[in-house]
Design a protein around this motif. Structure first.
Motif, PDB file in Angstrom:
ATOM      1  N   PHE A  52       0.940  -1.226  -0.111  1.00 44.31           N
ATOM      2  CA  PHE A  52      -0.128   0.082   0.015  1.00 44.31           C
ATOM      3  C   PHE A  52       0.841   1.184   0.089  1.00 44.31           C
ATOM      4  O   PHE A  52       1.857   1.047   0.275  1.00 44.31           O
ATOM      5  CB  PHE A  52      -0.998   0.213   1.082  1.00 44.31           C
ATOM      6  N   TYR A  54       1.069   5.247   1.348  1.00 38.81           N
ATOM      7  CA  TYR A  54       0.373   5.961   2.519  1.00 38.81           C
ATOM      8  C   TYR A  54       1.106   7.349   2.430  1.00 38.81           C
ATOM      9  O   TYR A  54       2.065   7.646   1.978  1.00 38.81           O
ATOM     10  CB  TYR A  54       0.990   5.302   3.874  1.00 38.81           C
ATOM     11  N   TYR A 195      -9.408  -3.153   5.393  1.00 37.31           N
ATOM     12  CA  TYR A 195      -7.974  -2.755   5.727  1.00 37.31           C
ATOM     13  C   TYR A 195      -8.026  -1.365   6.292  1.00 37.31           C
ATOM     14  O   TYR A 195      -9.158  -0.574   6.173  1.00 37.31           O
ATOM     15  CB  TYR A 195      -7.135  -2.608   4.337  1.00 37.31           C
ATOM     16  N   CYS A 197      -7.954   2.554   6.568  1.00 30.75           N
ATOM     17  CA  CYS A 197      -7.767   3.655   5.721  1.00 30.75           C
ATOM     18  C   CYS A 197      -7.090   4.896   6.543  1.00 30.75           C
ATOM     19  O   CYS A 197      -6.301   5.497   5.627  1.00 30.75           O
ATOM     20  CB  CYS A 197      -8.987   4.223   5.182  1.00 30.75           C
ATOM     21  N   ILE A 216      -3.704   5.434   4.516  1.00 32.99           N
ATOM     22  CA  ILE A 216      -3.445   4.286   3.443  1.00 32.99           C
ATOM     23  C   ILE A 216      -4.285   4.554   2.419  1.00 32.99           C
ATOM     24  O   ILE A 216      -5.534   4.519   2.444  1.00 32.99           O
ATOM     25  CB  ILE A 216      -3.572   2.827   4.338  1.00 32.99           C
ATOM     26  N   TRP A 219      -4.434   0.157  -1.331  1.00 36.74           N
ATOM     27  CA  TRP A 219      -4.524  -1.066  -0.868  1.00 36.74           C
ATOM     28  C   TRP A 219      -4.347  -2.183  -1.974  1.00 36.74           C
ATOM     29  O   TRP A 219      -5.255  -2.190  -2.679  1.00 36.74           O
ATOM     30  CB  TRP A 219      -5.243  -1.212   0.418  1.00 36.74           C
TER      31      TRP A 219
END
Length: 263
Positions: A52, A54, A195, A197, A216, A219
């Motif tokens: 991912f 970020y 997941y 965020c 994030i 993903w």
């Protein structure tokens, strides 16, 4: 006295109901909030290989109590149980981390320097070693371990389900937690891939309540990852130095920031 533009902005936002100062009641009980977090933890554990991007922001508090933010972006690639590659780029540093299950390498790309530690084991073991022995936490480390729920819920004294929020266009469950030292919030993507965020930690035991925030994005679960991605290849002829020297010469803070009581 005339209010500052920032103060006027907050007042205007509040008048339109955009700022909620006191959450009177959560939309679901504590059990539901814990279950949402557990579902995220189970999903993160089951995702053996993922990547991912970020964006992160770290608050620093000056000696005259001004809160300043340091922003950076990066990418993290995980291949459980024992491989990770991370890169973080800010305005003052370009840092890269490699771990192949046998050695951890930290590279300062701008500085042309790197340091290496012999660490054998898993990602969990690496995180514990860096945090406990060297004071060097990995970005969003608590989300990358094998069982995030167990660590995140440690010392939690209060749990709230704040309802639904939207992060980068994704519908998310918004949860808030308190511990004796920090408040933390997490926004978890709804659907089949729950997941995290957004993850925000507020240190209320420090004056001005500095925050660390990571958003994030992008993903993705990945397959067929080359082992070379996790092993440092010194193609730029960087100079190897000891860890204590690396921590002095390479870092996220700009040169005009000084730690401690320095002015």
């Amino acid at each position: 006295m005339q209010k500052s533009r920032a103060a006027n902005t907050v007042v205007s936002a509040a008048s339109f109901g955009l700022v909620v100062l006191t959450p009177i009641a959560a939309s679901a009980d504590e059990t539901d909030a814990k279950q949402i977090l557990l579902n995220m933890s189970d999903y993160m554990t089951s995702a053996q290989s993922f990547e991912f991007d970020y964006d992160a922001s770290l608050d620093v508090v000056t000696t005259d109590a001004q809160v300043l933010g340091i922003a950076s972006s990066g990418t993290i690639l995980v291949n459980r149980p024992d491989k990770i590659h991370a890169r973080r780029i800010g305005g003052f540093a370009d840092l890269e981390m490699f771990y192949d299950g046998n050695a951890f390498t930290l590279v300062g790309n701008h500085a042309g320097l790197y340091t290496q530690l012999p660490v054998t084991g898993t990602i969990d073991g690496l995180i514990d070693e860096l945090r406990g022995s060297h004071g060097m936490p990995l970005p969003a480390a608590d989300l990358l371990i094998e069982n995030p729920y167990e660590v995140l819920m440690s010392d939690v004294t209060d749990v709230k389900d704040m309802g639904v929020g939207v992060i980068s266009g994704r519908m998310c469950d918004h949860l808030a937690f308190r511990t004796p030292d920090v408040d933390w919030q997490i926004w978890i993507s709804q659907g089949e891939t729950p997941y995290p965020c957004r993850f925000v930690i507020t240190t209320h035991s420090i004056d001005q309540g500095p925050q660390y925030r990571v958003d994030i994005r992008d993903w993705r679960e990945v397959e067929d990852i080359s082992a070379e991605k996790f092993t440092f290849q010194n193609e730029g002829a960087a100079e190897m130095i000891a860890l204590e020297d690396y921590q002095t010469k390479v870092g996220d803070l700009p040169g005009h920031y000084q730690m401690g009581d320095s002015e």
